[in-house]
Design a protein around this motif. Structure first.
Motif, PDB file in Angstrom:
ATOM      1  N   THR A  24      -7.512  -0.348  -3.053  1.00 25.48           N
ATOM      2  CA  THR A  24      -6.742  -0.962  -1.971  1.00 25.48           C
ATOM      3  C   THR A  24      -6.666   0.015  -0.815  1.00 25.48           C
ATOM      4  O   THR A  24      -6.774   1.235  -0.998  1.00 25.48           O
ATOM      5  CB  THR A  24      -5.324  -1.347  -2.435  1.00 25.48           C
ATOM      6  OG1 THR A  24      -4.632  -0.168  -2.850  1.00 25.48           O
ATOM      7  CG2 THR A  24      -5.378  -2.367  -3.551  1.00 25.48           C
ATOM      8  N   LEU A  25      -6.488  -0.550   0.363  1.00 25.77           N
ATOM      9  CA  LEU A  25      -6.445   0.253   1.579  1.00 25.77           C
ATOM     10  C   LEU A  25      -5.147  -0.004   2.322  1.00 25.77           C
ATOM     11  O   LEU A  25      -4.696  -1.149   2.421  1.00 25.77           O
ATOM     12  CB  LEU A  25      -7.613  -0.138   2.502  1.00 25.77           C
ATOM     13  CG  LEU A  25      -9.026   0.000   1.960  1.00 25.77           C
ATOM     14  CD1 LEU A  25     -10.006  -0.762   2.838  1.00 25.77           C
ATOM     15  CD2 LEU A  25      -9.401   1.459   1.885  1.00 25.77           C
ATOM     16  N   THR A  26      -4.589   1.051   2.879  1.00 24.36           N
ATOM     17  CA  THR A  26      -3.458   0.885   3.794  1.00 24.36           C
ATOM     18  C   THR A  26      -4.019   0.358   5.103  1.00 24.36           C
ATOM     19  O   THR A  26      -5.234   0.396   5.338  1.00 24.36           O
ATOM     20  CB  THR A  26      -2.752   2.219   4.049  1.00 24.36           C
ATOM     21  OG1 THR A  26      -3.680   3.096   4.716  1.00 24.36           O
ATOM     22  CG2 THR A  26      -2.248   2.856   2.765  1.00 24.36           C
ATOM     23  N   ILE A  27      -3.165  -0.081   5.976  1.00 24.38           N
ATOM     24  CA  ILE A  27      -3.638  -0.576   7.258  1.00 24.38           C
ATOM     25  C   ILE A  27      -4.317   0.539   8.057  1.00 24.38           C
ATOM     26  O   ILE A  27      -5.305   0.303   8.757  1.00 24.38           O
ATOM     27  CB  ILE A  27      -2.509  -1.271   8.055  1.00 24.38           C
ATOM     28  CG1 ILE A  27      -3.093  -2.105   9.199  1.00 24.38           C
ATOM     29  CG2 ILE A  27      -1.475  -0.259   8.533  1.00 24.38           C
ATOM     30  CD1 ILE A  27      -2.103  -3.054   9.844  1.00 24.38           C
TER      31      ILE A  27
ATOM     32  N   ARG B 185       1.535  -6.910  -0.584  1.00 23.60           N
ATOM     33  CA  ARG B 185       2.440  -5.833  -0.156  1.00 23.60           C
ATOM     34  C   ARG B 185       2.756  -4.940  -1.337  1.00 23.60           C
ATOM     35  O   ARG B 185       2.825  -5.388  -2.474  1.00 23.60           O
ATOM     36  CB  ARG B 185       3.746  -6.422   0.391  1.00 23.60           C
ATOM     37  CG  ARG B 185       3.595  -7.311   1.607  1.00 23.60           C
ATOM     38  CD  ARG B 185       3.529  -6.501   2.854  1.00 23.60           C
ATOM     39  NE  ARG B 185       3.426  -7.326   4.050  1.00 23.60           N
ATOM     40  CZ  ARG B 185       3.756  -6.897   5.241  1.00 23.60           C
ATOM     41  NH1 ARG B 185       4.230  -5.682   5.415  1.00 23.60           N
ATOM     42  NH2 ARG B 185       3.613  -7.676   6.286  1.00 23.60           N
ATOM     43  N   THR B 186       2.937  -3.679  -1.034  1.00 27.53           N
ATOM     44  CA  THR B 186       3.328  -2.724  -2.073  1.00 27.53           C
ATOM     45  C   THR B 186       4.827  -2.869  -2.321  1.00 27.53           C
ATOM     46  O   THR B 186       5.515  -3.609  -1.608  1.00 27.53           O
ATOM     47  CB  THR B 186       3.024  -1.273  -1.624  1.00 27.53           C
ATOM     48  OG1 THR B 186       3.853  -0.965  -0.487  1.00 27.53           O
ATOM     49  CG2 THR B 186       1.561  -1.088  -1.274  1.00 27.53           C
TER      50      THR B 186
ATOM     51  N   ARG C 231       4.559  -2.178   2.203  1.00 30.99           N
ATOM     52  CA  ARG C 231       3.412  -1.820   3.036  1.00 30.99           C
ATOM     53  C   ARG C 231       2.251  -2.754   2.730  1.00 30.99           C
ATOM     54  O   ARG C 231       2.058  -3.164   1.585  1.00 30.99           O
ATOM     55  CB  ARG C 231       2.989  -0.372   2.780  1.00 30.99           C
ATOM     56  CG  ARG C 231       3.997   0.615   3.269  1.00 30.99           C
ATOM     57  CD  ARG C 231       3.507   2.017   3.032  1.00 30.99           C
ATOM     58  NE  ARG C 231       4.347   2.913   3.783  1.00 30.99           N
ATOM     59  CZ  ARG C 231       3.915   4.002   4.364  1.00 30.99           C
ATOM     60  NH1 ARG C 231       2.655   4.348   4.261  1.00 30.99           N
ATOM     61  NH2 ARG C 231       4.734   4.763   5.034  1.00 30.99           N
ATOM     62  N   ARG C 232       1.490  -3.051   3.771  1.00 35.52           N
ATOM     63  CA  ARG C 232       0.311  -3.888   3.578  1.00 35.52           C
ATOM     64  C   ARG C 232      -0.692  -3.176   2.685  1.00 35.52           C
ATOM     65  O   ARG C 232      -0.905  -1.971   2.832  1.00 35.52           O
ATOM     66  CB  ARG C 232      -0.344  -4.197   4.926  1.00 35.52           C
ATOM     67  CG  ARG C 232       0.442  -5.117   5.814  1.00 35.52           C
ATOM     68  CD  ARG C 232      -0.222  -5.152   7.202  1.00 35.52           C
ATOM     69  NE  ARG C 232       0.352  -6.148   8.062  1.00 35.52           N
ATOM     70  CZ  ARG C 232       1.400  -5.956   8.853  1.00 35.52           C
ATOM     71  NH1 ARG C 232       2.015  -4.787   8.862  1.00 35.52           N
ATOM     72  NH2 ARG C 232       1.849  -6.927   9.619  1.00 35.52           N
ATOM     73  N   SER C 233      -1.351  -3.946   1.823  1.00 33.26           N
ATOM     74  CA  SER C 233      -2.353  -3.400   0.917  1.00 33.26           C
ATOM     75  C   SER C 233      -3.592  -4.292   0.992  1.00 33.26           C
ATOM     76  O   SER C 233      -3.589  -5.427   0.510  1.00 33.26           O
ATOM     77  CB  SER C 233      -1.791  -3.363  -0.506  1.00 33.26           C
ATOM     78  OG  SER C 233      -2.740  -2.826  -1.390  1.00 33.26           O
TER      79      SER C 233
END
Length: 140
Positions: A3-6, A34-35, A39-41
């Motif tokens: 997974t990647l953060t924004i 979302r984590t 946070r977006r994932s």
């Protein structure tokens, strides 16, 4: 699954964070999971989709055409005539814009080349801008 953060998605795709959020808000990019800390994932599919969008934008496709192309890309078994039609329409628009820019180029070139660079009262640039009849074409 990676997974990647924004921020990581932005770095990997070359798309700025506010643009990623915008694409999400208008539905070009699906809302990510979302984590626990909200946070977006993003996954690799989101990165591929974002690269697709970025490349389409670089080629000048409008948002609605990109939306249609993404819908087509989401169903790879269907015929590609719709994608081809969208690309052909975009090409026709590009051709039109190029022709218009070439006509504008000729007008401005003619205007500049005939300017004696004296005083403003005899400046050809000012004369042409003030009186359309000095132009090469009546449409531009």
């Amino acid at each position: 699954m990676t997974t990647l953060t924004i921020g990581a998605l932005s770095t990997q795709t070359g798309v700025k964070i506010p643009t990623i959020r915008y694409y999400e808000s208008i539905g070009l990019l699906p809302s990510p999971s979302r984590t626990g800390s909200n946070r977006r994932s993003f996954d690799e599919a989101a990165a591929r989709r974002l690269r697709f969008i970025r490349h389409a934008r670089e080629l000048g496709f409008e948002t609605e055409a990109i939306r249609q192309l993404l819908t087509l890309a989401d169903d790879p078994a269907q015929p590609c005539h719709e994608a081809d039609a969208l690309a052909r329409a975009h090409l026709a628009d590009i051709d039109f814009k190029i022709a218009r820019l070439q006509a504008l180029q000729a007008e401005v070139r003619q205007m500049v080349e005939h300017c004696a660079q004296g005083q403003v009262r005899t400046c050809h640039v000012i004369e042409v801008l003030a009186d359309h009849s000095h132009c090469l074409s009546d449409r531009h």
